[in-house]
Scaffold this active site. Sequence first.
Site, PDB file in Angstrom:
ATOM      1  N   LYS A   1      -0.067   5.262   8.596  1.00  0.00           N
ATOM      2  CA  LYS A   1       0.688   5.354   7.336  1.00  0.00           C
ATOM      3  C   LYS A   1      -0.266   5.552   6.162  1.00  0.00           C
ATOM      4  O   LYS A   1      -0.091   6.452   5.335  1.00  0.00           O
ATOM      5  CB  LYS A   1       1.508   4.067   7.130  1.00  0.00           C
ATOM      6  CG  LYS A   1       2.310   4.050   5.821  1.00  0.00           C
ATOM      7  CD  LYS A   1       2.693   2.634   5.375  1.00  0.00           C
ATOM      8  CE  LYS A   1       1.872   2.175   4.194  1.00  0.00           C
ATOM      9  NZ  LYS A   1       2.224   0.887   3.624  1.00  0.00           N
TER      10      LYS A   1
ATOM     11  N   THR B   1       0.877  -1.173   0.000  1.00  0.00           N
ATOM     12  CA  THR B   1       0.000   0.000   0.000  1.00  0.00           C
ATOM     13  C   THR B   1       0.907   1.214   0.000  1.00  0.00           C
ATOM     14  O   THR B   1       1.668   1.437   0.940  1.00  0.00           O
ATOM     15  CB  THR B   1      -0.928   0.010   1.222  1.00  0.00           C
ATOM     16  OG1 THR B   1      -1.837  -1.086   1.106  1.00  0.00           O
ATOM     17  CG2 THR B   1      -1.721   1.305   1.301  1.00  0.00           C
TER      18      THR B   1
ATOM     19  N   LYS C   1      -7.463   1.673  -3.000  1.00  0.00           N
ATOM     20  CA  LYS C   1      -7.148   1.321  -1.613  1.00  0.00           C
ATOM     21  C   LYS C   1      -7.328   2.528  -0.692  1.00  0.00           C
ATOM     22  O   LYS C   1      -7.859   2.413   0.419  1.00  0.00           O
ATOM     23  CB  LYS C   1      -5.711   0.776  -1.527  1.00  0.00           C
ATOM     24  CG  LYS C   1      -5.226   0.421  -0.117  1.00  0.00           C
ATOM     25  CD  LYS C   1      -5.862  -0.849   0.424  1.00  0.00           C
ATOM     26  CE  LYS C   1      -5.484  -1.147   1.867  1.00  0.00           C
ATOM     27  NZ  LYS C   1      -4.196  -1.823   2.032  1.00  0.00           N
TER      28      LYS C   1
END
Lengths: 299, 299
Positions: free
Chosen positions: A242, A99, A174
């Site tokens: 994150k 990701t 995502k």
Amino acid sequence: MTAELGIGWIGTGVMGGPMAGHLLDGGHRLAVFNRTRSRAVELVKRGARWSDSPAEAARDADVVCTMLGTPADVREVVLGGGRVLESMRPGAVLIDFTTSEPSLAAEIHADAARRGVDSLDAPVSGGDVGARNATLAIMVGGDPDAFVRARPVLELLGRTVELQGGAGAGQHTKMTNQLAIAAGMIGVCEALIYAHRAGLDLERTLSTISGGAAGSWSLANYGPRLLRGDLEPGFKVDHFIKDLGIALAEARRMGVSLPGAALAEQLYVAVSSQGMGQKGTQSLAVALARLSQVDWPAT
Amino acid sequence: MTAELGIGWIGTGVMGGPMAGHLLDGGHRLAVFNRTRSRAVELVKRGARWSDSPAEAARDADVVCTMLGTPADVREVVLGGGRVLESMRPGAVLIDFTTSEPSLAAEIHADAARRGVDSLDAPVSGGDVGARNATLAIMVGGDPDAFVRARPVLELLGRTVELQGGAGAGQHTKMTNQLAIAAGMIGVCEALIYAHRAGLDLERTLSTISGGAAGSWSLANYGPRLLRGDLEPGFKVDHFIKDLGIALAEARRMGVSLPGAALAEQLYVAVSSQGMGQKGTQSLAVALARLSQVDWPAT
């Protein structure tokens, strides 16, 4: 692509390890590299070849897969000192499962194209359980023909494998996913803290509201865990911070203001500061309870 | 309670009208009052008796039901000039279906008890569709014996009828429900705006993320409406602002800080200021899009 492929796999952690294992099970030849070598031992025992560097794992491979920690790791390994892209042979396909930043995915795609290499961004959801059971959802960005060529590999790893659009579209999808979850988690945690403080029976309340307009995957999955004080990670707080950092940076770059996501990110920074960075995202309830000195959930 | 009850019904609007109709269909005698008499005409045609005041509707009834707009309306009608409580006979049951203040519900319960009257707070969810189809979820607060006596009436109106706890617990459960929805709606709307601005195919994105950890009733129901620019109300913005105001006031009273709900309430004030107070709660996406001058959803 032939039935048996030579695959270079870089990053054999809690996600990458089991994923790489599925490719071995699928009959492919694997060359693996990991920063911490001990975490690749299991795969080597099962027939993978150890590589002393990312570049060595990438050399001569038909497909190179990366599953790393952060966008900075991806940049270093793929474009920087790891020299993955420059080691790949023309015609090969790079698949980054990390990701990471949509804009970095676009940059890698452009660089790869100049070398005659295809690249796909392919972040996943489903966590370590999904990685172990090959039930991940894989959100792919890149060129349709590269997607078609990579599909047999991707389908060994996930239950849902979809091309979302061009380079970066997998990462953007995502991020869309994480944005919907982020503010939703605030709602779940605030609702439960309110209910507890109001003296409601939490089991009954959860059962009453879960079936209606307040229902969500987060409420159904994290509500019961919070009721028994279970903060073990499905998805870790520090990883969520994150991801939200990436989403907010990309949104800022696109000129999109996201007040709810910004609040969620700040609250999760507090959760981490309170020592719960390695706990699950449901730990937000603990931080919000502490904010008001509410004595719940017990931990 | 006998099979046929004398029921006083006060408030025959978009929710109360169809609900009262189900009690007529259930074979009960109805006396109705509504501030705007024309909205009770249909019920009178079907056999309800018109009352010239709330007090008249309440007099001699076995059960008195109120479905009003705001907590201030409830206070005025039940405790104030409407004189409902003082007109009720001892042994009767008052059921307030209005989404209102938990603390007002407790106050009414105490006052009622002094007069030998039972009272239940019973806010509903399921909207006008649920009211018409008698599929509401009814969240009840009050004494168990009053709940048992009122249950046959409540079951004519809703599919899920549950006692949540003592006086006010129905209202608190409804507030818990609204709190989970509020921040969740921010997540849904921010995610879709991000996805649109990132150039993703919104149909595909919605389909990809709906099945996983980002899934929610709100995403499944409002996502598709937003994709076709449909802002028609399932639940109106101005009603949501009212509910969030109650939840935040009660939370403040209990010493609970709810930053996500406060943000949601402020954003919904903006939605209403932009002229969408009578539109559905999914209109938040329009206000957030305008915030960043994003040209979506088209309206």
